[in-house]
Design a protein around this motif. Structure first.
Motif, mmCIF file in Angstrom:
data_model
loop_
_atom_site.group_PDB
_atom_site.id
_atom_site.type_symbol
_atom_site.label_atom_id
_atom_site.label_comp_id
_atom_site.label_asym_id
_atom_site.label_seq_id
_atom_site.Cartn_x
_atom_site.Cartn_y
_atom_site.Cartn_z
ATOM 1 N N ALA A 4 0.625 -1.442 -0.388
ATOM 2 C CA ALA A 4 0.348 0.359 -0.242
ATOM 3 C C ALA A 4 0.607 1.337 0.324
ATOM 4 O O ALA A 4 1.311 2.006 0.801
ATOM 5 C CB ALA A 4 -0.593 -0.228 1.443
ATOM 6 N N PRO A 5 1.130 1.810 -1.478
ATOM 7 C CA PRO A 5 2.540 2.883 -1.336
ATOM 8 C C PRO A 5 1.593 3.815 -0.724
ATOM 9 O O PRO A 5 0.329 3.774 -1.064
ATOM 10 C CB PRO A 5 2.841 2.902 -2.698
ATOM 11 N N PRO A 6 2.110 5.227 -0.375
ATOM 12 C CA PRO A 6 1.080 6.587 -0.579
ATOM 13 C C PRO A 6 0.824 6.739 -1.837
ATOM 14 O O PRO A 6 1.368 6.484 -2.580
ATOM 15 C CB PRO A 6 2.134 7.499 0.080
ATOM 16 N N PHE A 7 -0.433 7.373 -1.425
ATOM 17 C CA PHE A 7 -1.110 7.774 -2.605
ATOM 18 C C PHE A 7 -0.581 8.965 -2.431
ATOM 19 O O PHE A 7 -0.487 10.055 -2.066
ATOM 20 C CB PHE A 7 -2.878 8.208 -2.439
ATOM 21 N N PRO A 8 -0.437 9.629 -4.631
ATOM 22 C CA PRO A 8 -0.196 10.591 -4.083
ATOM 23 C C PRO A 8 -1.234 12.131 -4.452
ATOM 24 O O PRO A 8 -2.524 11.491 -4.476
ATOM 25 C CB PRO A 8 0.600 10.777 -5.069
ATOM 26 N N ARG A 9 -0.819 12.984 -3.525
ATOM 27 C CA ARG A 9 -1.642 14.037 -3.722
ATOM 28 C C ARG A 9 -1.514 14.956 -4.072
ATOM 29 O O ARG A 9 -0.400 15.136 -5.017
ATOM 30 C CB ARG A 9 -1.525 14.678 -2.254
ATOM 31 N N LEU A 10 -2.965 15.503 -4.939
ATOM 32 C CA LEU A 10 -2.569 16.824 -5.595
ATOM 33 C C LEU A 10 -2.229 17.614 -5.187
ATOM 34 O O LEU A 10 -2.350 18.033 -3.504
ATOM 35 C CB LEU A 10 -3.975 16.943 -5.584
ATOM 36 N N PRO A 11 -2.053 18.832 -5.897
ATOM 37 C CA PRO A 11 -1.519 19.808 -4.677
ATOM 38 C C PRO A 11 -2.451 20.853 -4.475
ATOM 39 O O PRO A 11 -3.830 20.514 -5.241
ATOM 40 C CB PRO A 11 -0.738 21.062 -5.825
ATOM 41 N N SER A 12 -2.131 21.548 -3.232
ATOM 42 C CA SER A 12 -3.937 22.611 -3.153
ATOM 43 C C SER A 12 -4.417 23.424 -4.084
ATOM 44 O O SER A 12 -3.873 23.508 -4.972
ATOM 45 C CB SER A 12 -3.192 24.091 -2.639
ATOM 46 N N LEU A 13 -5.586 22.991 -4.060
ATOM 47 C CA LEU A 13 -6.560 23.920 -4.784
ATOM 48 C C LEU A 13 -6.051 25.656 -5.075
ATOM 49 O O LEU A 13 -6.217 26.047 -5.642
ATOM 50 C CB LEU A 13 -7.262 23.789 -4.772
ATOM 51 N N ASN A 14 -5.973 26.251 -3.867
ATOM 52 C CA ASN A 14 -5.792 27.323 -3.432
ATOM 53 C C ASN A 14 -4.151 27.686 -4.377
ATOM 54 O O ASN A 14 -4.252 29.234 -5.360
ATOM 55 C CB ASN A 14 -5.330 27.701 -1.866
ATOM 56 N N ALA A 15 -3.642 26.931 -4.489
ATOM 57 C CA ALA A 15 -2.337 27.113 -5.240
ATOM 58 C C ALA A 15 -2.638 27.070 -6.379
ATOM 59 O O ALA A 15 -2.216 28.240 -7.215
ATOM 60 C CB ALA A 15 -0.831 26.355 -4.580
#
Length: 293
Positions: A4-15
């Motif tokens: 169970a590798p870390p799920f890639p996160r999306l950048p901040s929507l505000n950014a």
């Protein structure tokens, strides 16, 4: 055992919003104004996004910022994505409150043109809930929660309702008008000026009284409605915009001491996005305001 590798996160929507706005508008300060945050907050969001990407999106220089090649390639897709998100949100708002119409208007137009017409508008369209927000500049309807814009504009947006050319003329109370025989008498009168339209006296004099050396003396107001109120109280002569004083001229509370009206190269216009005009309520409000103009 399962991996169970870390799920890639999306950048901040505000950014992402900060990047898109700064790239589309050409600077951090412009993006900050649209997003209603500080330029420093925009800069920090974009810096965090660049660190996340491991590559710069803007070149910083003394006169501002410029998109890198990477930023230029990314911009069209981000504009389309945020346009689509805003359109989905507009549709959601309209479905949730189909009778609500939110108008953005120049402060003077909100107070002196639209405000007096709201009772008649409610009588014509009793099921419609009209809200009004005063703004100094027309907003980008694709990115803000407004349905209609009411502003003076030099170029009519597609599908706009033309409510008439912007005409200026001196106005004052009937008592004060008795002391004004010719435009030259204005050199000795108290001339009231709105700070936003401070050039109106010169524009009118150049056309209506060529050769007249008119340097209006008198108070300057940052609120047109306050300048108008002072005019109604006999404090001086106001260089008025016809649409904003029409009811006072009709009632006789104010008069035009000289016949000349000067037409400026702009129109009072009401407009919305094309998809908004397909909303029956929106179309009804636009038609009703055109009728009431």
């Amino acid at each position: 055992m399962p991996v169970a590798p870390p799920f890639p996160r999306l950048p901040s929507l505000n950014a992402l919003r900060a990047f898109e706005a700064a790239a589309r508008l050409g600077g951090f300060a412009q993006a900050a104004e649209e997003l209603q945050v500080s330029p420093g907050a925009v800069a920090a969001q974009i810096k965090a996004l660049e660190q996340d990407l491991g590559a710069p999106l803007f070149d910083r220089h003394a006169r501002g910022v410029r998109l890198t090649a990477l930023g230029q390639r990314a911009l069209p897709e981000f504009v389309a994505a945020f346009d689509g998100l805003a359109a989905a949100m507009r549709g959601l708002r309209h479905d949730a409150a189909p009778a609500r119409v939110h108008v953005a208007a120049l402060p003077a137009l909100a107070q002196l043109w639209l405000g007096p017409r709201l009772p008649a508008l409610r009588a014509r369209l009793p099921g419609v809930d009209v809200s009004v927000t005063a703004l100094e500049q027309p907003p980008n309807l694709k990115r803000v929660p407004f349905d209609l814009c009411l502003f003076y504009t030099r170029e009519l947006p597609p599908g706009a309702v033309d409510l008439g050319a912007d005409q200026i003329l001196p106005v004052c109370t009937p008592d004060l008008a008795r002391s004004l025989s010719t435009p030259a008498d204005l050199r000795h009168a108290v001339c009231l000026t709105d700070a936003t339209w401070s050039e109106d006296w010169a524009h009118w004099a150049a056309i209506a009284a060529p050769g007249l050396d008119l340097s209006p003396r008198g108070p300057v107001f940052s609120l047109y409605a306050l300048a108008l109120q002072e005019t109604l109280q006999g404090a001086g002569v106001l260089m008025a915009h016809g649409a904003l004083v029409a009811q006072h001229l009709a009632s006789g509370a104010l008069v035009a001491p000289f016949a000349a009206r000067v037409t400026l190269p702009r129109h009072l216009a009401l407009w919305s996005l094309p998809e908004a005009r397909r909303n029956p309520r929106m179309a009804q409000v636009m038609a009703a305001l055109k009728h009431l103009a």
